[in-house]
Enzyme design. Structure first.
Site, short mmCIF file in Angstrom:
data_model
loop_
_atom_site.label_atom_id
_atom_site.label_comp_id
_atom_site.label_asym_id
_atom_site.label_seq_id
_atom_site.Cartn_x
_atom_site.Cartn_y
_atom_site.Cartn_z
N HIS A 163 0.84 -1.20 0.00
CA HIS A 163 0.00 0.00 0.00
C HIS A 163 0.87 1.25 0.00
CE1 HIS A 163 1.17 -0.51 4.18
NE2 HIS A 163 0.87 0.77 4.39
N ARG A 169 4.87 6.29 14.48
CA ARG A 169 4.74 6.80 13.11
C ARG A 169 4.10 8.17 13.05
NH1 ARG A 169 1.23 4.33 8.44
NH2 ARG A 169 0.32 6.40 8.54
N ASP A 228 0.38 4.94 2.05
CA ASP A 228 -0.43 5.31 3.20
C ASP A 228 -1.61 6.19 2.79
OD1 ASP A 228 1.06 3.86 5.01
OD2 ASP A 228 2.47 5.51 5.36
N HIS A 257 4.72 0.26 0.22
CA HIS A 257 5.48 -0.47 1.23
C HIS A 257 4.66 -1.61 1.81
CE1 HIS A 257 3.48 2.89 3.27
NE2 HIS A 257 3.44 2.14 4.35
FE LIG Z 1 1.82 2.07 5.77
#
Ligand SMILES: [Fe+2]
Length: 285
Positions: free
Chosen positions: A99, A273, A101, A258
């Site tokens: 995917h 994150r 993000d 990723h």
């Molecule tokens: Fe991700």
């Protein structure tokens, strides 16, 4: 300390030595931004930052954004904890399919940053795919099938219409809001986009959030996407990063995909994150 850049592959991924994320200066930031433009994903090792340090480091790359459908850390609305605990076995992981993000947002993040606090002794790597190179090597007939077309994206894993099967769902320590009809709303982005900084053309589709290519029937669109993924999800376009505690990954979320590898049952993996706000993708061609 001298700064050194070590590419992981010729075009994708580079480790940079000699930068301290906690005290990063203008020279270091220039180097990081240049490396990000050239290699799309950059990695720092042996960093020591707390959550405020992660926020401060992240803000050097743009405005932070708050992600929908995932509960952020208490007191830190712009940080999510990517955690799988040792007892969470035989289940999916967050990010465990290819995917980019939040591609289903009208303005997906332009970059994402992960800081590793605790990682498996071995396993739990992350892979990236270079979507510029994947487009450059795309067979002409596939390119022609996509030229001028939009891809339709939805928040599939968070919605109802395209929700993953119950037994493949990630249901661990990250609190994800599921079955939200809002997430089924369709967003269209050009299947081939132009990178706003480098000007390079790139593919902008992914198996997690792209549901179809506009202008084709259901079956035709499915076949086209399958062929596209067979082409682009190849080792030639990929790099793989092995985390250590204190590693940071900073990636361009527009020209890469990723994948978080879920091969470390019985071990704890905890990363933090942030996401940097971006603009709506612009058509290439
Ligand atoms: Fe991700």
């Amino acid at each position: 300390m001298t700064t050194r850049l070590r590419p992981l592959t010729p075009r994708l991924g580079a480790e940079i030595d000699g930068i301290d994320a906690a005290t990063v200066g203008e020279d270091d930031l220039g180097l990081l931004r240049d490396a990000l433009r050239e290699y799309k994903v950059v990695f720092l090792r042996e960093q020591r930052i707390d959550l405020d340090g992660l926020l401060a480091f992240s803000r050097h790359f743009g405005e932070l954004m708050r992600l929908p459908y995932i509960r952020p850390l208490d007191g830190y609305p712009e940080i999510i904890r990517v955690l799988k605990q040792a007892h969470e076995i035989d289940m999916g992981t967050f990010g465990g399919d290819w995917h980019s993000d939040f591609s289903f947002l009208a303005a997906p993040p332009k970059a994402s940053i992960l800081y590793a606090e605790e990682v498996p002794r071995v396993g739990g790597d992350t892979l990236w795919i270079d979507m510029v190179e994947a487009l450059r090597r795309l067979p002409a007939d596939l390119r022609a099938a996509l030229d001028g077309r939009d891809a339709i994206h939805t928040g599939a894993p968070y919605g109802v219409a395209h929700a993953p099967a119950a037994d493949t769902r990630f249901r661990g320590s990250i609190e994800i809001e599921r079955d939200n009809p809002e997430a089924d709303r369709e967003t269209r982005h050009p299947a081939i986009c132009r990178h706003p900084d480098s000007g390079a053309e790139m593919l902008f589709v992914n198996p997690t959030y792209t549901t179809r290519i506009d202008g084709y029937g259901e079956a035709e669109s499915k076949g086209l996407l399958a062929e596209l993924y067979r082409h682009l999800l190849r080792p030639e376009f990929a790099c793989r990063f092995r985390w250590r505690p204190g590693s940071i990954a900073l990636w361009d979320n527009r020209n890469t995909l990723h994948y978080a590898v879920n091969d470390y049952d019985g071990q704890r993996r905890c990363l933090y994150r942030t996401a940097i706000a971006g603009h709506p993708p612009v058509a290439g061609g």
